[in-house]
Design an enzyme around this catalytic site. Structure first.
Site, mmCIF file in Angstrom:
data_model
loop_
_atom_site.group_PDB
_atom_site.id
_atom_site.type_symbol
_atom_site.label_atom_id
_atom_site.label_comp_id
_atom_site.label_asym_id
_atom_site.label_seq_id
_atom_site.Cartn_x
_atom_site.Cartn_y
_atom_site.Cartn_z
ATOM 1 N N SER A 136 66.310 65.959 45.401
ATOM 2 C CA SER A 136 65.506 65.619 46.571
ATOM 3 C C SER A 136 64.086 65.335 46.120
ATOM 4 C CB SER A 136 65.495 66.792 47.558
ATOM 5 O OG SER A 136 64.532 66.581 48.572
ATOM 6 N N TYR A 149 64.228 75.872 49.187
ATOM 7 C CA TYR A 149 64.902 74.569 49.034
ATOM 8 C C TYR A 149 64.237 73.763 47.913
ATOM 9 C CZ TYR A 149 66.821 69.978 50.194
ATOM 10 O OH TYR A 149 67.452 68.762 50.137
ATOM 11 N N LYS A 153 65.899 72.561 44.171
ATOM 12 C CA LYS A 153 65.960 71.165 43.716
ATOM 13 C C LYS A 153 65.111 70.962 42.456
ATOM 14 C CE LYS A 153 68.733 69.709 46.973
ATOM 15 N NZ LYS A 153 70.111 69.306 46.658
HETATM 16 P P1 NAP Z 1 74.660 67.491 55.421
HETATM 17 O O1 NAP Z 1 74.656 66.389 56.397
HETATM 18 O O2 NAP Z 1 74.321 68.869 55.883
HETATM 19 O O3 NAP Z 1 76.053 67.509 54.655
HETATM 20 C C1 NAP Z 1 76.258 68.414 53.597
HETATM 21 C C2 NAP Z 1 77.709 68.497 53.253
HETATM 22 O O4 NAP Z 1 77.838 69.466 52.197
HETATM 23 C C3 NAP Z 1 78.545 68.992 54.418
HETATM 24 O O5 NAP Z 1 79.792 68.357 54.425
HETATM 25 C C4 NAP Z 1 78.684 70.473 54.105
HETATM 26 O O6 NAP Z 1 79.842 71.079 54.664
HETATM 27 C C5 NAP Z 1 78.794 70.435 52.589
HETATM 28 N N1 NAP Z 1 78.498 71.743 52.052
HETATM 29 C C6 NAP Z 1 77.404 72.506 52.278
HETATM 30 N N2 NAP Z 1 77.538 73.698 51.718
HETATM 31 C C7 NAP Z 1 78.747 73.702 51.112
HETATM 32 C C8 NAP Z 1 79.461 74.668 50.386
HETATM 33 N N3 NAP Z 1 78.981 75.902 50.176
HETATM 34 N N4 NAP Z 1 80.689 74.350 49.911
HETATM 35 C C9 NAP Z 1 81.218 73.122 50.121
HETATM 36 N N5 NAP Z 1 80.591 72.173 50.822
HETATM 37 C C10 NAP Z 1 79.357 72.466 51.323
HETATM 38 O O7 NAP Z 1 73.614 67.203 54.247
HETATM 39 P P2 NAP Z 1 73.091 65.804 53.649
HETATM 40 O O8 NAP Z 1 71.833 65.466 54.337
HETATM 41 O O9 NAP Z 1 74.179 64.810 53.573
HETATM 42 O O10 NAP Z 1 72.678 66.302 52.197
HETATM 43 C C11 NAP Z 1 73.492 66.071 51.066
HETATM 44 C C12 NAP Z 1 72.663 66.371 49.826
HETATM 45 O O11 NAP Z 1 71.503 65.556 49.825
HETATM 46 C C13 NAP Z 1 72.170 67.818 49.749
HETATM 47 O O12 NAP Z 1 72.234 68.277 48.428
HETATM 48 C C14 NAP Z 1 70.734 67.712 50.201
HETATM 49 O O13 NAP Z 1 69.936 68.737 49.679
HETATM 50 C C15 NAP Z 1 70.356 66.355 49.653
HETATM 51 N N6 NAP Z 1 69.243 65.713 50.328
HETATM 52 C C16 NAP Z 1 69.266 65.531 51.681
HETATM 53 C C17 NAP Z 1 68.169 64.945 52.298
HETATM 54 C C18 NAP Z 1 68.125 64.753 53.790
HETATM 55 O O14 NAP Z 1 67.033 64.538 54.328
HETATM 56 N N7 NAP Z 1 69.234 64.764 54.503
HETATM 57 C C19 NAP Z 1 67.070 64.526 51.537
HETATM 58 C C20 NAP Z 1 67.098 64.703 50.154
HETATM 59 C C21 NAP Z 1 68.186 65.291 49.559
HETATM 60 P P3 NAP Z 1 79.676 72.017 55.996
HETATM 61 O O15 NAP Z 1 78.932 71.199 56.996
HETATM 62 O O16 NAP Z 1 81.065 72.269 56.356
HETATM 63 O O17 NAP Z 1 78.910 73.217 55.536
#
Ligand code: NAP
Length: 219
Positions: A136, A149, A153
């Site tokens: 991130s 968080y 990262k």
């Molecule tokens: P999201 O919409 O919350 O989706 C995350 C996915 O990961 C969900 O399917 C969740 O399943 C799964 N997950 C979480 N904890 C888990 C665990 N313990 N075991 C197995 N699966 C798990 O998040 P996202 O925004 O797509 O983020 C994906 C990645 O991008 C993350 O690493 C996040 O830190 C990074 N990121 C996100 C952003 C942002 O603004 N969205 C920005 C920069 C980086 P459940 O829902 O069933 O828990």
């Protein structure tokens, strides 16, 4: 650029929702054999309906033993996307042990574990591979209430560098991607407040978060 992943087997963690789901779908559409790993079974069922033939695996990656059991029979993997993550936001003075442990277990420790398993398999087969860690922008910039968080990262970025150093000689590439706010479930939970969002949006030239179709900031 059109790219074919035919003949390659890709494992995507956190493939139930958001960035991981779209990554799994994109790899699938590009011909990869995809193993989608996530925590909520219904998400995996709907993904398998959208992408017939995709393999799914339901496990909590924050649980080391369960992950070891679930992934022990996963078979050969050429490409790994370590995407699963949680954002448990708390002001620094209120950070709890539970949030700290959970965040590091999911965002960092599972990356070590799953990457070890995949890399060991690649090395045993003498096959080249690639690992992408979804970090991130928060790895490099202080964001209010994101102490833990941001730290997970930041740790992931350094882990990636050492993995790249040690796995490169085995023909395994390791990189991070460091997105800014993306309007997934995680993004919406943390950035829907207009005042909070403005502080971030004001520094994004396009005036909108990734994944937002409608908001174009007015200057
Ligand atoms: P999201 O919409 O919350 O989706 C995350 C996915 O990961 C969900 O399917 C969740 O399943 C799964 N997950 C979480 N904890 C888990 C665990 N313990 N075991 C197995 N699966 C798990 O998040 P996202 O925004 O797509 O983020 C994906 C990645 O991008 C993350 O690493 C996040 O830190 C990074 N990121 C996100 C952003 C942002 O603004 N969205 C920005 C920069 C980086 P459940 O829902 O069933 O828990």
């Amino acid at each position: 650029m059109e790219r074919s992943f035919a003949g390659r087997r890709a494992l995507v963690t956190g493939a139930g929702k958001g960035i991981g789901r779209d990554t799994a779908k994109a790899l699938f559409a590009s011909g990869a054999q995809v193993v989608a790993v996530s925590r909520t079974q219904e998400d995996l069922v709907s993904l398998a309906q959208e992408c017939p033939g995709i393999e799914t695996l339901c496990v909590d990656l924050g649980d080391w033993e369960a992950t070891e059991r679930a992934l022990s029979t996963i078979g050969p993997v050429d490409l790994l996307v370590n995407n699963a993550g949680v954002a448990l936001l708390q002001p620094f003075l209120e950070v709890t042990k539970e949030a700290c442990d959970r965040s590091f277990d999911v965002n960092f420790r599972s990356v070590v574990q799953v990457s070890q398993m995949v890399a060991q398999g690649l090395i045993a087969r003498g096959a080249p591979g690639a690992i992408v860690n979804v970090s991130s922008q928060a790895s490099q910039r202080a964001v209010k209430d994101h102490a833990i968080y941001c730290s997970t990262k930041g740790a992931m970025d350094m882990l990636t560098k050492v993995m790249a150093l040690e796995l490169g000689p085995h023909k395994i590439r390791v990189n991070t991607v460091n997105p800014t706010v993306v309007m997934t479930a995680m993004g919406r939970a943390n950035w829907s407040d207009a005042q909070k969002a403005e502080s971030m949006l004001s520094r994004i030239p396009l005036g909108k978060f990734a994944g937002e179709l409608r908001r174009w900031r007015t200057w």
